[in-house]
Motif scaffolding. Structure first.
Motif, PDB file in Angstrom:
ATOM      1  N   ASP A  30       4.491  10.700  51.695  1.00  0.00           N
ATOM      2  CA  ASP A  30       4.982   9.429  52.237  1.00  0.00           C
ATOM      3  C   ASP A  30       3.860   8.517  52.695  1.00  0.00           C
ATOM      4  OD1 ASP A  30       7.551  10.188  51.730  1.00  0.00           O
ATOM      5  OD2 ASP A  30       8.007  10.842  53.770  1.00  0.00           O
ATOM      6  N   GLY A  31       2.579   8.977  52.604  1.00  0.00           N
ATOM      7  CA  GLY A  31       1.450   8.101  52.893  1.00  0.00           C
ATOM      8  C   GLY A  31       0.680   8.427  54.150  1.00  0.00           C
ATOM      9  N   TYR A  32       0.823   9.653  54.687  1.00  0.00           N
ATOM     10  CA  TYR A  32       0.120  10.008  55.918  1.00  0.00           C
ATOM     11  C   TYR A  32      -1.075  10.926  55.609  1.00  0.00           C
ATOM     12  CZ  TYR A  32       4.104   8.091  58.433  1.00  0.00           C
ATOM     13  OH  TYR A  32       5.049   7.236  58.919  1.00  0.00           O
ATOM     14  N   ASN A  33      -1.972  11.014  56.561  1.00  0.00           N
ATOM     15  CA  ASN A  33      -3.142  11.887  56.471  1.00  0.00           C
ATOM     16  C   ASN A  33      -2.777  13.217  57.125  1.00  0.00           C
ATOM     17  OD1 ASN A  33      -5.686  12.948  56.268  1.00  0.00           O
ATOM     18  ND2 ASN A  33      -6.715  11.077  56.900  1.00  0.00           N
ATOM     19  N   VAL A  34      -2.687  14.280  56.328  1.00  0.00           N
ATOM     20  CA  VAL A  34      -2.164  15.564  56.804  1.00  0.00           C
ATOM     21  C   VAL A  34      -3.222  16.640  56.620  1.00  0.00           C
ATOM     22  CG1 VAL A  34      -0.387  17.331  56.461  1.00  0.00           C
ATOM     23  CG2 VAL A  34       0.208  14.912  56.268  1.00  0.00           C
TER      24      VAL A  34
END
Length: 622
Positions: free
Chosen positions: A329-333
């Protein structure tokens, strides 16, 4: 006198001439003798010459024959060299096949060990449950016997009441007959009313069917309606992502799971020795450690989720998959696998084989591949780039480099918005649905990662590995681009030198590992205390992963625990550190979604992406 003198001279000359004649005759005789001997020698030499010529002719014939033999021999040698080269090529191919077969056999062996360990853990749990059920059954049996006795006494009293009730029932039977007659009359009236309502509804259905048929005859649905429905779908997807992120934030952008490893053959635990396990769990959220000879009988730790020894890889991934969705979804994980050496970190992260024992990394790629296929159906373009590095003795090493013998120097650079890049790092574009390429990348990295054998672990990882996936989704129709980053980190295990018994270079590796893990502890401690200064720069690991560990990202840690009694001290240290991490709160995560018109045409948003000077030279090695 002169005449006598002349005669004397004449006589002297005659004697001299006679002497010379005799000498000449002697010489002539000697010469004739020598000539005769020379003639004999010449005859012998002529004979020898003939013999030599004959021998020479024979030698030339022999030489010609040997030359032919030499040519034939040289041809045989050339043929032998070709055959030897062919055999060497075949041998090299067979050695390669043998190496692949041995690697596959090792994977299958590890998978069998993991399956046997999981089955053993399930049998222990079933035995414990059987014991608890037996105790519960005995307790219930005693309770039921007491209830039966009480019920027998009560039944005698009830018998008297039953006799009285029979008299009442007789009266009620007469009343029931009267009520049935009344009910029959009411039913007849109700059926008439129902038939009237059914007729009305049938008329309305016929009218609606007529309308639907008219609409179908028109042939098409209006374009405005299609656009309206597409907008509804887009809003629904946006709302899903928003709700997913809200749920994740409510659960916490830092989540910690604990996984208890089952006993394996190397632990020396067999049969019913499950009672010797020093680590147990209470439900799905609590770990209990029993430390021998400790005044405190039990140490308890609470986490977001606890996985029992019998829990499979699929159960662990089911919880972790929510973080993979956040990266999509576009997050830094960032996902960590933490614990002491030999606790099962690499098994959790990479697993073994291609079956049920697959770890988080291959399962994450499968989920990304499924997401890509879904987005492509909706008109999106989806790109994935991967890099794989290890941090060995505080040095960065590229595990996907083209030349295994040539190592480039790597540095961590900070770009715009605090984004981290690693210079000279190999970045490979891959299709997550191409299983062969994915397996080749993971196998190459596994082969090149630094490992060693210690007293605690036969294949102990001597470095931290960081597998980074940079994902970019573009939709030109919606003018949007989404960038997500997933860092899968397999940390080297902490270890005590008095247990691992390593020396020399391996001892230096242990010190470097423990130091970097201590730096990671300091970072999470500072975050938990909301300190104004967080020491990210104290190690390459924390500095590299700063974007994911700061307020912009989401972090999940799986702490792996060994069940053996000898590992209780290390287990307590790991659990205490994990408890500190579980108390940390990161800021609100930021989603990387942008308008395509405002973004430079460059893919990747990774914590471990290439430096801008080398990003154009992406190597398609697979």
């Amino acid at each position: 006198d002169e005449l006598e003198k002349a005669e004397a001279d004449q006589r002297d000359r005659e004697r001299e001439i006679a002497d010379q004649r005799r000498t000449a005759e002697d010489c002539a005789a000697a010469t004739e003798t020598q000539l005769a001997e020379c003639k004999k020698s010449l005859i012998s030499l002529i004979h020898d010459k003939k013999l030599l010529e004959e021998a020479l002719d024979a030698s030339e014939a022999t030489s010609a024959s040997r030359e032919d033999d030499a040519i034939a021999l040289r041809k045989e040698i050339a043929d032998s060299k070709v055959e030897a080269a062919r055999r060497d090529s075949r041998l090299e191919m067979e050695q390669g096949l043998l190496a692949k077969a041995e690697a596959k056999e090792e994977d299958e062996r590890m998978e069998r060990i993991a399956l046997a360990a999981r089955l053993d853990a399930q049998l222990r749990e079933h035995a414990l449950e059987e014991k608890q059920l037996r105790e519960s059954f005995e307790s219930m049996e005693r309770t039921l016997k007491e209830e039966v006795r009480v019920n027998v006494e009560a039944s005698k009293k009830k018998q008297i009441e039953v006799e009285k009730c029979e008299e009442i029932i007789a009266a009620l039977e007469a009343m029931r007959a009267s009520l049935e007659l009344s009910l029959s009359e009411q039913r007849s009236a109700l059926d008439a009313s129902r038939e009237e309502e059914i007729g009305r509804l049938r008329g309305e259905i016929a009218e609606l069917e007529s309308r639907l048929k008219g609409e179908a005859d028109k042939g098409v649905v209006s374009k405005a309606r299609v656009q309206e429905l597409e907008e509804v779908i887009r809003k629904g997807e946006t709302e899903r992502k928003r709700m997913h992120n809200i749920i994740q934030e409510l659960r916490g952008n830092v989540r910690v799971f604990a996984r208890i490893r089952p006993f394996i053959p190397d632990d020396g635990k067999q049969g019913k020795e499950a009672d010797t396990s020093s680590v147990s769990h209470d439900g799905d959220a609590m770990v209990i450690v029993n430390k021998p000879n400790d005044p405190t009988p039990k140490h308890t730790f609470s986490f977001d989720r606890v996985f029992a020894p019998s829990a499979g890889q699929d159960t662990v991934y089911q919880e972790v998959s929510q973080f993979i969705q956040s990266a999509l979804d576009g997050y830094n994980v960032c996902l960590f696998s933490y614990g002491q050496t030999g606790s099962g970190k690499t098994h959790t992260m990479q697993g073994s084989g291609t079956g049920v024992m697959r770890g988080l990394i291959p399962r994450s790629i499968e989920q990304i591949g499924t997401h890509k296929s879904q987005l492509q159906k909706e008109g999106w373009k989806f790109y994935v780039e991967v890099s794989f590095l290890e941090i060995y003795n505080e040095m960065l090493r590229d595990l996907l480099r083209e030349n295994p013998k040539k190592e480039s120097k790597h540095e961590i650079k900070v770009g715009g918005g605090g984004r981290r890049t690693v210079t000279n790092l190999t970045v490979l574009p891959i299709d997550p649905n191409d299983r062969a390429t994915v397996e080749a990348v993971l196998a190459l990295a596994t082969k090149r990662r630094t490992t060693a054998s210690t007293d605690m672990n036969a294949t102990s990882s001597r470095s931290h590995s960081v597998f980074t996936l940079n994902m970019t989704a573009k939709n030109e129709g919606m003018n949007q681009m989404v960038r997500g980053t997933l860092n899968l980190v397999d940390l080297a295990g902490s270890e005590r030198l008095d247990r691992s018994n390593v020396e020399g270079q391996n001892a230096k590796e242990s010190c470097a590992i423990n130091k970097s893990l201590s730096s990671l502890t300091d970072v999470f401690t500072a975050i938990g205390q909301k300190s104004s200064h967080v020491p990210f720069r104290n190690s390459k690991l924390t500095y590299l992963l700063q974007p994911a560990l700061s307020g912009d990202g989401k972090t999940c840690m799986v702490v792996n625990i060994s069940p053996t009694e000898g590992s209780v001290k290390e287990s307590l240290c790991s659990l205490r550190f994990a408890s500190k991490v579980n108390k940390c709160e990161l800021g609100k995560a930021k989603r990387a979604i942008e308008d395509m018109q405002n973004v430079a045409p460059k893919r990747g948003n990774g914590t471990c992406s290439r430096d801008s000077t080398t990003s154009r030279n992406v190597k398609r090695k697979m």
